[in-house]
Scaffold this motif. Structure first.
Motif, mmCIF file in Angstrom:
data_model
loop_
_atom_site.group_PDB
_atom_site.id
_atom_site.type_symbol
_atom_site.label_atom_id
_atom_site.label_comp_id
_atom_site.label_asym_id
_atom_site.label_seq_id
_atom_site.Cartn_x
_atom_site.Cartn_y
_atom_site.Cartn_z
ATOM 1 N N ALA A 11 -12.171 -13.406 -14.419
ATOM 2 C CA ALA A 11 -11.046 -14.109 -13.811
ATOM 3 C C ALA A 11 -9.818 -14.086 -14.724
ATOM 4 C CB ALA A 11 -11.441 -15.552 -13.494
ATOM 5 N N ILE A 12 -10.033 -14.295 -16.015
ATOM 6 C CA ILE A 12 -8.913 -14.328 -16.964
ATOM 7 C C ILE A 12 -8.321 -12.933 -17.147
ATOM 8 C CG2 ILE A 12 -8.276 -14.702 -19.373
ATOM 9 C CD1 ILE A 12 -10.247 -17.017 -19.427
ATOM 10 N N THR A 13 -9.186 -11.960 -17.404
ATOM 11 C CA THR A 13 -8.674 -10.624 -17.688
ATOM 12 C C THR A 13 -8.058 -9.957 -16.456
ATOM 13 O OG1 THR A 13 -10.892 -9.722 -17.313
ATOM 14 C CG2 THR A 13 -10.278 -10.224 -19.577
ATOM 15 N N ALA A 14 -8.594 -10.243 -15.275
ATOM 16 C CA ALA A 14 -8.053 -9.660 -14.045
ATOM 17 C C ALA A 14 -7.023 -10.567 -13.380
ATOM 18 C CB ALA A 14 -9.188 -9.369 -13.064
ATOM 19 N N LYS A 15 -6.742 -11.730 -14.004
ATOM 20 C CA LYS A 15 -5.762 -12.693 -13.490
ATOM 21 C C LYS A 15 -6.105 -13.117 -12.066
ATOM 22 C CE LYS A 15 -2.095 -10.877 -16.456
ATOM 23 N NZ LYS A 15 -0.739 -10.274 -16.533
ATOM 24 N N LEU A 16 -7.360 -13.552 -11.907
ATOM 25 C CA LEU A 16 -7.847 -14.010 -10.612
ATOM 26 C C LEU A 16 -8.281 -15.465 -10.689
ATOM 27 C CD1 LEU A 16 -10.137 -11.081 -9.396
ATOM 28 C CD2 LEU A 16 -7.953 -11.752 -8.407
ATOM 29 N N ASN A 17 -8.236 -16.128 -9.546
ATOM 30 C CA ASN A 17 -8.867 -17.435 -9.439
ATOM 31 C C ASN A 17 -10.372 -17.235 -9.531
ATOM 32 O OD1 ASN A 17 -10.282 -19.590 -7.755
ATOM 33 N ND2 ASN A 17 -8.203 -20.440 -7.928
ATOM 34 N N PRO A 18 -11.101 -18.096 -10.285
ATOM 35 C CA PRO A 18 -12.549 -17.918 -10.412
ATOM 36 C C PRO A 18 -13.271 -17.823 -9.072
ATOM 37 C CG PRO A 18 -11.789 -19.526 -12.004
ATOM 38 C CD PRO A 18 -10.606 -19.197 -11.122
ATOM 39 N N VAL A 19 -12.833 -18.618 -8.096
ATOM 40 C CA VAL A 19 -13.451 -18.562 -6.772
ATOM 41 C C VAL A 19 -13.229 -17.197 -6.134
ATOM 42 C CG1 VAL A 19 -13.474 -19.558 -4.450
ATOM 43 C CG2 VAL A 19 -13.210 -21.050 -6.445
ATOM 44 N N ASP A 20 -12.002 -16.662 -6.287
ATOM 45 C CA ASP A 20 -11.703 -15.336 -5.744
ATOM 46 C C ASP A 20 -12.533 -14.258 -6.445
ATOM 47 O OD1 ASP A 20 -9.865 -16.440 -4.036
ATOM 48 O OD2 ASP A 20 -8.161 -16.101 -5.388
ATOM 49 N N ALA A 21 -12.731 -14.443 -7.762
ATOM 50 C CA ALA A 21 -13.537 -13.470 -8.510
ATOM 51 C C ALA A 21 -14.967 -13.434 -7.985
ATOM 52 C CB ALA A 21 -13.520 -13.810 -9.996
ATOM 53 N N VAL A 22 -15.532 -14.616 -7.722
ATOM 54 C CA VAL A 22 -16.897 -14.679 -7.192
ATOM 55 C C VAL A 22 -16.958 -14.091 -5.787
ATOM 56 C CG1 VAL A 22 -18.756 -16.226 -6.498
ATOM 57 C CG2 VAL A 22 -17.505 -16.672 -8.604
ATOM 58 N N ASN A 23 -15.979 -14.427 -4.952
ATOM 59 C CA ASN A 23 -15.954 -13.903 -3.589
ATOM 60 C C ASN A 23 -15.853 -12.374 -3.573
ATOM 61 O OD1 ASN A 23 -16.151 -16.401 -2.345
ATOM 62 N ND2 ASN A 23 -13.928 -16.697 -2.259
ATOM 63 N N LEU A 24 -15.019 -11.843 -4.461
ATOM 64 C CA LEU A 24 -14.892 -10.389 -4.535
ATOM 65 C C LEU A 24 -16.203 -9.743 -4.977
ATOM 66 C CD1 LEU A 24 -11.367 -9.754 -6.096
ATOM 67 C CD2 LEU A 24 -12.166 -9.026 -3.849
ATOM 68 N N ALA A 25 -16.859 -10.385 -5.946
ATOM 69 C CA ALA A 25 -18.115 -9.834 -6.456
ATOM 70 C C ALA A 25 -19.176 -9.774 -5.370
ATOM 71 C CB ALA A 25 -18.616 -10.681 -7.624
ATOM 72 N N LEU A 26 -19.119 -10.711 -4.424
ATOM 73 C CA LEU A 26 -20.142 -10.801 -3.387
ATOM 74 C C LEU A 26 -19.763 -10.082 -2.096
ATOM 75 C CD1 LEU A 26 -21.166 -14.553 -3.846
ATOM 76 C CD2 LEU A 26 -22.362 -12.538 -4.708
ATOM 77 N N THR A 27 -18.458 -10.028 -1.788
ATOM 78 C CA THR A 27 -18.046 -9.519 -0.481
ATOM 79 C C THR A 27 -17.291 -8.191 -0.520
ATOM 80 O OG1 THR A 27 -15.968 -10.794 -0.567
ATOM 81 C CG2 THR A 27 -17.896 -11.878 0.411
ATOM 82 N N ASP A 28 -16.647 -7.886 -1.629
ATOM 83 C CA ASP A 28 -15.863 -6.645 -1.725
ATOM 84 C C ASP A 28 -16.126 -6.010 -3.077
ATOM 85 O OD1 ASP A 28 -14.112 -4.586 -1.512
ATOM 86 O OD2 ASP A 28 -12.339 -5.788 -1.046
ATOM 87 N N LYS A 29 -17.307 -5.402 -3.205
ATOM 88 C CA LYS A 29 -17.732 -4.876 -4.502
ATOM 89 C C LYS A 29 -16.826 -3.742 -4.993
ATOM 90 C CE LYS A 29 -21.979 -4.277 -5.482
ATOM 91 N NZ LYS A 29 -23.381 -3.799 -5.483
ATOM 92 N N ASP A 30 -16.297 -2.931 -4.067
ATOM 93 C CA ASP A 30 -15.435 -1.824 -4.479
ATOM 94 C C ASP A 30 -14.152 -2.340 -5.133
ATOM 95 O OD1 ASP A 30 -17.251 0.008 -3.555
ATOM 96 O OD2 ASP A 30 -16.299 0.205 -1.591
ATOM 97 N N ALA B 71 -9.684 -4.163 -16.042
ATOM 98 C CA ALA B 71 -9.700 -5.210 -17.056
ATOM 99 C C ALA B 71 -10.607 -4.867 -18.229
ATOM 100 C CB ALA B 71 -10.165 -6.527 -16.424
ATOM 101 N N HIS B 72 -11.356 -3.768 -18.101
ATOM 102 C CA HIS B 72 -12.347 -3.433 -19.130
ATOM 103 C C HIS B 72 -11.762 -3.265 -20.532
ATOM 104 C CE1 HIS B 72 -16.083 -1.962 -20.816
ATOM 105 N NE2 HIS B 72 -15.413 -0.942 -21.326
ATOM 106 N N PRO B 73 -10.603 -2.643 -20.718
ATOM 107 C CA PRO B 73 -10.058 -2.538 -22.077
ATOM 108 C C PRO B 73 -9.899 -3.886 -22.767
ATOM 109 C CG PRO B 73 -8.897 -1.039 -20.629
ATOM 110 C CD PRO B 73 -9.790 -1.872 -19.751
ATOM 111 N N ALA B 74 -9.429 -4.889 -22.029
ATOM 112 C CA ALA B 74 -9.272 -6.223 -22.615
ATOM 113 C C ALA B 74 -10.632 -6.850 -22.912
ATOM 114 C CB ALA B 74 -8.477 -7.125 -21.668
ATOM 115 N N ILE B 75 -11.577 -6.706 -21.960
ATOM 116 C CA ILE B 75 -12.922 -7.243 -22.160
ATOM 117 C C ILE B 75 -13.598 -6.578 -23.355
ATOM 118 C CG2 ILE B 75 -15.225 -7.462 -21.143
ATOM 119 C CD1 ILE B 75 -13.858 -7.548 -18.390
#
Length: 381
Positions: A87-106, A115-119
């Motif tokens: 959420a921090i590295t991709a500048k997302l709301n945590p809820v949106d991050a979870v929803n994306l992980a579950l509903t829009d994997k691509d 966001a991987h370089p920062a992570i």
């Protein structure tokens, strides 16, 4: 005894692996299994330290650590923390991050890849500091003596690990970060992002390490008071009962254990990003591993055998160092997840085998010799 201690871990393992198969088939099963082994391997020495402190605490605080502590360790650090990182590295709301992980994997995969370089920079620096502080410490028992002896001498130079970590960060920001991998096969300059994230990782390590050191000092003070009480009891002829920590002292130890566990969960979670970017598989694998670490802590306390395999701690820290390098390299280059996971497994297996050889050599020699002699006999390298 085994079923009583590891029963919940076995149950969580069965449920977690079944969930992995339903979620991502046999590939998911393999990734979760590797993550579980990685988490257990990296946290084995943490379990040993936990057991050594936990046995001094009274029954109430032991129960608190094994109940409330499990909730913090498994559901807090292993489940919530990966979401927070993305959420921090991709500048997302945590809820949106979870929803994306579950509903829009691509789409989620694209955001995580970008966001991987920062992570990787944040995690690589944190892991590198753990490894450097370990390898530069002068220890009675050494595993790879030809490496550890000269490095222990160099470790007497103040702030050497910080200087080397910053040098590694500068090199990474000017090399691999200049052609950071992004989704779609594109490469962009992420030098500034890597530099800032790496410094953040270094600061995080210093804060966590500082807190751990503070509570560790509290433990040493309590042990000194116990030793003085034993000496006084010996002089006066009074019977000295085995001391257990309670009240304020036990509370400090509980906080210390949680900070310590959090620091080890950092390397587990960050290291997991080198295995997979899938938040669900990550949570399942790290959750299973964390349960076994807790069960192992209880087992070590009940059995009273904490030092049988003395090189496992070394193997775990070498695995941490390898993961740090891999994370920094993956800023530009892709590395197969299986290879990354096997690096830690091989190092742990090697250190375990060396520990077994050491124990056999000690048995043959009748267990004589000091700590330094034992290290000479056992490692063979």
């Amino acid at each position: 005894m085994l079923l009583k201690t590891f029963g919940w871990s076995f149950a969580v393992t069965a449920l977690g692996l079944a969930a992995a198969v339903l979620y991502d088939g046999w590939t998911g099963l393999g990734v979760v299994a590797i993550l579980s082994i990685l988490e257990i391997s990296l946290s084995f020495d943490n379990a040993v330290v936990n057991a050594g402190i936990l046995k001094k605490m009274n029954a109430f605080w032991q129960k608190i650590f094994l109940t409330v502590g499990v909730l913090i360790a498994v559901f807090g650090m292993r489940l919530v923390f990966p979401v927070v990182i993305v959420a921090i590295t991709a500048k997302l709301n945590p809820v949106d991050a979870v929803n994306l992980a579950l509903t829009d994997k691509d789409r989620y995969q694209q955001l995580v890849t970008d966001a991987h370089p920062a992570i990787a920079a944040f995690g690589g620096m944190f892991l590198l500091m753990i490894f450097l502080d370990f390898i530069f410490e002068d220890r009675d028992i050494q595993w790879l003596r030809w490496i550890e002896r000269p490095l222990a001498k160099l470790g007497k130079v103040d702030m050497l690990s910080v200087c080397l970590a910053l040098i590694a960060l500068l090199i990474a920001s000017m090399t691999v970060a200049a052609h950071a991998h992004q989704h779609g096969g594109a490469h962009v300059d992420k030098g500034q992002t890597v530099l800032i994230s790496g410094i953040a990782g270094l600061i995080t390590y210093m804060i966590v390490g500082g807190l751990s050191g503070y509570f560790e000092d509290k433990l040493e003070e309590e042990e000194e008071r116990e030793h003085e009480a034993e000496e006084e009891a010996r002089k006066t002829g009074k019977k000295q009962s085995a001391a257990v920590l309670a009240g304020k002292a036990a509370f400090f130890m509980f906080l210390y254990l949680e900070v310590l566990d959090a620091s080890f969960s950092f390397d587990g979670v960050i290291g997991a990003f080198a295995i997979t970017n899938d938040i669900v598989l990550m949570a399942l694998g790290l959750g299973i591993g964390a349960m076994y670490v807790r069960s192992l802590t209880v087992y070590l306390v009940r059995q009273g055998t904490l030092d049988d395999y003395v090189y496992l701690e070394h193997g775990a820290h070498y695995a941490i160092g390898a993961l740090a390098v891999i994370l920094l390299v993956t800023i530009q280059y892709e590395i197969n997840e299986v290879i990354t996971g096997l690096v830690g497994v091989v190092l742990i297996a090697w250190s375990f085998w060396s520990s077994v050889r050491r124990n056999k050599a000690l048995e043959a020699a009748g267990g004589e010799g000091g700590a330094g002699d034992r290290s000479e006999v056992s490692s063979g390298v």
